[in-house]
Design an enzyme around this catalytic site. Structure first.
Site, PDB file in Angstrom:
ATOM      1  N   ASP A  10      49.082  33.768  39.335  1.00 40.25           N
ATOM      2  CA  ASP A  10      48.186  34.822  38.820  1.00 40.25           C
ATOM      3  C   ASP A  10      48.672  35.225  37.425  1.00 40.25           C
ATOM      4  OD1 ASP A  10      46.134  36.828  38.824  1.00 40.25           O
ATOM      5  OD2 ASP A  10      47.610  38.339  39.368  1.00 40.25           O
ATOM      6  N   SER A  11      47.891  36.059  36.752  1.00 41.34           N
ATOM      7  CA  SER A  11      48.307  36.571  35.443  1.00 41.34           C
ATOM      8  C   SER A  11      49.399  37.631  35.574  1.00 41.34           C
ATOM      9  CB  SER A  11      47.097  37.187  34.740  1.00 41.34           C
ATOM     10  OG  SER A  11      46.559  38.208  35.559  1.00 41.34           O
ATOM     11  N   TYR A  42      44.236  38.471  31.774  1.00 44.72           N
ATOM     12  CA  TYR A  42      43.388  37.297  31.607  1.00 44.72           C
ATOM     13  C   TYR A  42      41.910  37.706  31.493  1.00 44.72           C
ATOM     14  CZ  TYR A  42      46.854  33.626  32.685  1.00 44.72           C
ATOM     15  OH  TYR A  42      47.898  32.743  32.648  1.00 44.72           O
ATOM     16  N   GLY A  43      41.591  38.852  32.072  1.00 46.20           N
ATOM     17  CA  GLY A  43      40.187  39.272  32.211  1.00 46.20           C
ATOM     18  C   GLY A  43      39.431  39.385  30.909  1.00 46.20           C
ATOM     19  N   CYS A  73      43.949  34.234  41.527  1.00 43.25           N
ATOM     20  CA  CYS A  73      43.400  35.003  40.416  1.00 43.25           C
ATOM     21  C   CYS A  73      41.904  34.708  40.325  1.00 43.25           C
ATOM     22  CB  CYS A  73      44.104  34.564  39.128  1.00 43.25           C
ATOM     23  SG  CYS A  73      43.381  35.249  37.625  1.00 43.25           S
ATOM     24  N   THR A  75      39.877  35.533  37.948  1.00 43.13           N
ATOM     25  CA  THR A  75      39.506  35.148  36.586  1.00 43.13           C
ATOM     26  C   THR A  75      39.767  33.658  36.352  1.00 43.13           C
ATOM     27  OG1 THR A  75      40.206  37.372  35.972  1.00 43.13           O
ATOM     28  CG2 THR A  75      39.803  35.832  34.174  1.00 43.13           C
ATOM     29  N   GLU A 151      48.720  47.085  37.306  1.00 40.06           N
ATOM     30  CA  GLU A 151      49.930  46.474  36.750  1.00 40.06           C
ATOM     31  C   GLU A 151      50.936  47.565  36.357  1.00 40.06           C
ATOM     32  OE1 GLU A 151      51.383  42.536  35.952  1.00 40.06           O
ATOM     33  OE2 GLU A 151      49.538  43.131  36.913  1.00 40.06           O
ATOM     34  N   THR A 182      42.308  39.966  42.204  1.00 38.14           N
ATOM     35  CA  THR A 182      43.375  40.101  43.201  1.00 38.14           C
ATOM     36  C   THR A 182      44.259  41.337  42.985  1.00 38.14           C
ATOM     37  OG1 THR A 182      44.657  38.532  41.876  1.00 38.14           O
ATOM     38  CG2 THR A 182      43.441  37.648  43.772  1.00 38.14           C
ATOM     39  N   HIS A 183      44.073  42.022  41.885  1.00 27.87           N
ATOM     40  CA  HIS A 183      44.796  43.287  41.700  1.00 27.87           C
ATOM     41  C   HIS A 183      44.183  44.416  42.548  1.00 27.87           C
ATOM     42  CE1 HIS A 183      46.573  41.348  38.173  1.00 27.87           C
ATOM     43  NE2 HIS A 183      47.373  42.390  38.026  1.00 27.87           N
TER      44      HIS A 183
HETATM   45  N1  DGL Z   1      44.363  39.260  39.054  1.00 26.05           N
HETATM   46  C1  DGL Z   1      43.441  38.659  38.192  1.00 26.05           C
HETATM   47  C2  DGL Z   1      42.087  38.387  38.807  1.00 26.05           C
HETATM   48  O1  DGL Z   1      42.006  38.161  39.952  1.00 26.05           O
HETATM   49  C3  DGL Z   1      43.398  38.949  36.755  1.00 26.05           C
HETATM   50  C4  DGL Z   1      43.555  40.275  36.141  1.00 26.05           C
HETATM   51  C5  DGL Z   1      43.697  40.070  34.638  1.00 26.05           C
HETATM   52  O2  DGL Z   1      44.630  39.360  34.251  1.00 26.05           O
HETATM   53  O3  DGL Z   1      42.861  40.575  33.888  1.00 26.05           O
HETATM   54  O4  DGL Z   1      41.078  38.345  38.186  1.00 26.05           O
END
Ligand code: DGL
Length: 266
Positions: A10-11, A42-43, A73, A75, A151, A182-183
């Protein structure tokens, strides 16, 4: 039997919500986790960048001799899964398909998705859901502030409650709400409370874990380790990662720093 670890990527800390479900479902598995905290979030990045970053992560995890990779993740799944599945022979699993399979079985049609801006823009959920559900009624909302808040460890305070309230106000008459990033499972309690009990709030990690177990079993690749290992690597450690991950998993987590010059080139 295959005791090699499963790679999880994940990010940041979000993928740990998936890792938690994987460990619950498969207590004999070993895991290597990579959080690309240096490039979080990453979003807000372009599809091309997400593909490059996901490829780098696959390379790193392959070097750790993993038997399968879970892109934990939303994204990266929505924008890079197909590309990396075509590039590598190792099995790579994303978070969207296993969740869509589950929703299809529940017969629910009025679905909501909360996810990062990149995931919503990619229409990744919409594409997969509409393949399976004929009378799909989908509402999607991009929630760019939520992953950075999680985060930071802000998933129970007043600000988290206000941000969630603002983002979910446009959902009307939903039968199920997918936490498409997933956050967000760390915000599940707040979200469920605000939506009420009638709406099923879906933690994608649960369905990913079922799929991973099914796939490993089918290929006779489940591990039988009695003393399992969990190795966690980050690309940047100046972060609240250890704090949030330790609370989430209920054990002391100490992530190691990836030596990027040699191991993860960007
Ligand atoms: N946890 C990630 C997801 O499922 C990404 C959150 C991010 O990096 O913006 O999309």
């Amino acid at each position: 039997m295959d005791n090699r670890p499963i790679g999880v990527f994940d990010s940041g800390v979000g993928g740990m919500t998936v890792l938690k479900e994987l460990r619950k479902k498969m207590p004999h598995e070993n895991f290597v986790y990579l959080g690309d905290t240096k490039r979080f979030p990453y979003g807000s990045k372009s599809k091309q960048t997400i593909i490059e970053l996901t490829k780098n992560a696959m390379e790193f995890l392959k070097k750790q001799n993993v038997k399968m990779i879970v892109i934990a993740c939303g994204t990266a799944t929505s924008q890079a899964l197909e590309e990396v599945q075509n590039l590598y022979s190792i099995p790579i699993i994303g978070v969207i398909e296993p969740t869509v399979d589950y929703i299809y079985k529940t017969n629910k049609k009025k679905i909501g998705v909360m996810a990062t801006a990149g995931t919503i823009r990619s229409k990744g959920w919409e594409k997969e859901l509409s393949k399976r559900i004929l009378e799909l009624d989908l509402q999607s909302v991009a929630c760019p502030l939520l992953a950075p808040m999680v985060e930071e460890g802000w998933y129970e305070n007043k600000i988290a409650k206000l941000a969630v309230k603002e983002y979910i106000k446009s959902f009307k008459n939903r039968e199920a709400l997918i936490l498409g990033c997933t956050h967000y499972p760390l915000l599940k309690e707040i979200i469920q409370k605000q939506l009420g009990k009638k709406v099923e709030v879906i933690n994608i990690g649960t369905h990913v874990a079922q799929e991973v177990e099914k796939k490993l079993k089918k290929q006779d690749m489940l591990s039988q380790s009695n003393q399992t290992t969990l190795q966690i690597y980050l690309t940047e450690t100046e972060h609240k990662f250890n704090e949030v991950a330790s609370i989430l998993l209920g054990e002391n987590i100490e992530a190691k720093l990836v030596k990027e010059e040699t191991e993860l080139l960007v």
